[in-house]
Design an enzyme around this catalytic site. Structure first.
Site, PDB file in Angstrom:
ATOM      1  N   TYR A  12       0.866  -1.179   0.000  1.00 19.30           N
ATOM      2  CA  TYR A  12       0.000   0.000   0.000  1.00 19.30           C
ATOM      3  C   TYR A  12       0.901   1.227   0.000  1.00 19.30           C
ATOM      4  O   TYR A  12       1.650   1.455   0.944  1.00 19.30           O
ATOM      5  CB  TYR A  12      -0.908  -0.050   1.224  1.00 19.30           C
ATOM      6  CG  TYR A  12      -1.843   1.131   1.421  1.00 19.30           C
ATOM      7  CD1 TYR A  12      -2.036   2.115   0.464  1.00 19.30           C
ATOM      8  CD2 TYR A  12      -2.568   1.255   2.602  1.00 19.30           C
ATOM      9  CE1 TYR A  12      -2.889   3.179   0.659  1.00 19.30           C
ATOM     10  CE2 TYR A  12      -3.441   2.315   2.822  1.00 19.30           C
ATOM     11  CZ  TYR A  12      -3.587   3.267   1.842  1.00 19.30           C
ATOM     12  OH  TYR A  12      -4.444   4.327   2.048  1.00 19.30           O
TER      13      TYR A  12
ATOM     14  N   LYS B   4      -1.520  -1.311  -3.980  1.00 21.27           N
ATOM     15  CA  LYS B   4      -2.591  -0.323  -3.869  1.00 21.27           C
ATOM     16  C   LYS B   4      -1.926   1.036  -4.013  1.00 21.27           C
ATOM     17  O   LYS B   4      -1.195   1.487  -3.134  1.00 21.27           O
ATOM     18  CB  LYS B   4      -3.303  -0.428  -2.515  1.00 21.27           C
ATOM     19  CG  LYS B   4      -4.354   0.667  -2.314  1.00 21.27           C
ATOM     20  CD  LYS B   4      -4.963   0.657  -0.928  1.00 21.27           C
ATOM     21  CE  LYS B   4      -5.927   1.831  -0.775  1.00 21.27           C
ATOM     22  NZ  LYS B   4      -6.532   1.908   0.575  1.00 21.27           N
TER      23      LYS B   4
ATOM     24  N   ILE C 127      -9.275  -1.036  -4.386  1.00 20.91           N
ATOM     25  CA  ILE C 127      -9.525  -1.055  -2.944  1.00 20.91           C
ATOM     26  C   ILE C 127     -10.254   0.245  -2.646  1.00 20.91           C
ATOM     27  O   ILE C 127      -9.659   1.319  -2.603  1.00 20.91           O
ATOM     28  CB  ILE C 127      -8.233  -1.221  -2.145  1.00 20.91           C
ATOM     29  CG1 ILE C 127      -7.562  -2.535  -2.529  1.00 20.91           C
ATOM     30  CG2 ILE C 127      -8.527  -1.199  -0.640  1.00 20.91           C
ATOM     31  CD1 ILE C 127      -6.255  -2.812  -1.804  1.00 20.91           C
TER      32      ILE C 127
END
Length: 299
Positions: A136, A164, A205
């Site tokens: 992330y 992400k 996401i």
């Protein structure tokens, strides 16, 4: 691995709280089931939208267990496992595996501005547990930037399966594809959905799916189909929703999304401190954006 549970739309779940700030575990289970019934592919509990920083260890573990218990077959659970220490992160990955999660979402070390070798060592420790790791990248909050070349190194060593990407810099999508063509790109902020969908993202996401899952799914499917005619269909929907989607990238995103949930008939509820209630003028703006979306039939 043939099935990749991090692909498709994974909802970064908000966590419903009661008025006295207790976790509404039954409400959370209902929310997970509702998301599955409305076309989502999975959930990512214990992210920043899920207020994991403000949960006790017992609450945080129970959230993951409930997400798995409430999920139908084939529905992915990707818990956030961020922690200040690599050993603690590994314990959260072990807990996720024990609960039945299929993958995990992991920020880089962020107690300080970690250097490249520290970041690699952190992901190396996380990957050793055995669950697929989705990295992330949110350098605005973590002050650690997972640049395309660093992602390529992490992926090349087999430490991460996807990223992400939250920077909002769409140019990175193309550089990531050049340097690590097998690394799955996941949309990380709602207000670049169309741009990253066009750039080859294979997952999202998502935040505003907590309030408007069906409209968000329609938009995602159009943006990622690869067909020019679908982009023409997506553009007016994207324009209509963009003022709402961009709240996902603002500092008040947790409160904003929870307010939108309340207005759309879902339980968002309050946030635990130190997050404060929204200022009146912000409530007015989020309310207007949410009601506009509802008036267009997006809920």
């Amino acid at each position: 691995m043939t099935h990749k549970p991090w692909r498709g739309i994974t909802v970064a779940t908000a966590l419903p709280l009661t008025d006295d700030l207790a976790v509404d575990f039954d409400g959370f289970a209902d929310h997970v089931r509702w998301l599955a019934e409305n076309g989502m592919d999975g959930v990512a509990p214990n992210g920043s939208l899920g207020e994991y920083h403000n949960l006790t260890d017992e609450e945080r573990a129970r959230v993951v267990e409930i997400a798995v218990e409430a999920s139908p077959d084939g529905f992915g659970v990707m818990p956030g496992v961020a922690a200040y220490g690599s050993q603690e992160t590994c314990r959260w990955i072990e807990q996720a595996a024990s609960a039945g999660a299929q993958s995990v979402l992991l920020l880089p070390p962020n107690a300080y501005r970690a250097d490249r070798e520290t970041v690699i060592a952190h992901y190396r420790a996380a990957a050793s547990v055995g669950l697929p790791v989705v990295a992330y990248n949110n350098p605005y909050d973590t002050k650690v930037d997972l640049t395309p070349d660093l992602l390529a190194e992490l992926h090349g060593e087999g430490l991460i399966v996807a990223i992400k990407e939250f920077t909002g810099d769409v140019r990175r999508a193309y550089e990531i594809r050049e340097l690590a063509p097998e690394l799955d790109l996941l949309i990380g902020s709602d207000d670049v959905l169309l741009e990253l969908g066009l750039a080859g993202a294979v997952g999202w996401i998502a935040g505003y799916t907590n309030a408007f899952p069906r409209a968000c799914k329609e938009l995602y499917d159009l943006a990622t189909s690869g067909r020019a005619e679908d982009i023409e269909k997506a553009l007016p929907i994207y324009r209509d929703l963009h003022s709402l989607l961009r709240w996902d990238s603002k500092t008040e995103f947790v409160q904003a999304i929870k307010l939108s949930m309340d207005l759309a008939g879902r339980r968002g509820g309050p946030c635990r401190p130190p997050r404060l209630p929204l200022a009146p003028e912000t409530v007015e703006r989020v309310t207007a954006d949410t009601k506009a979306a509802i008036s267009k039939g997006f809920n």
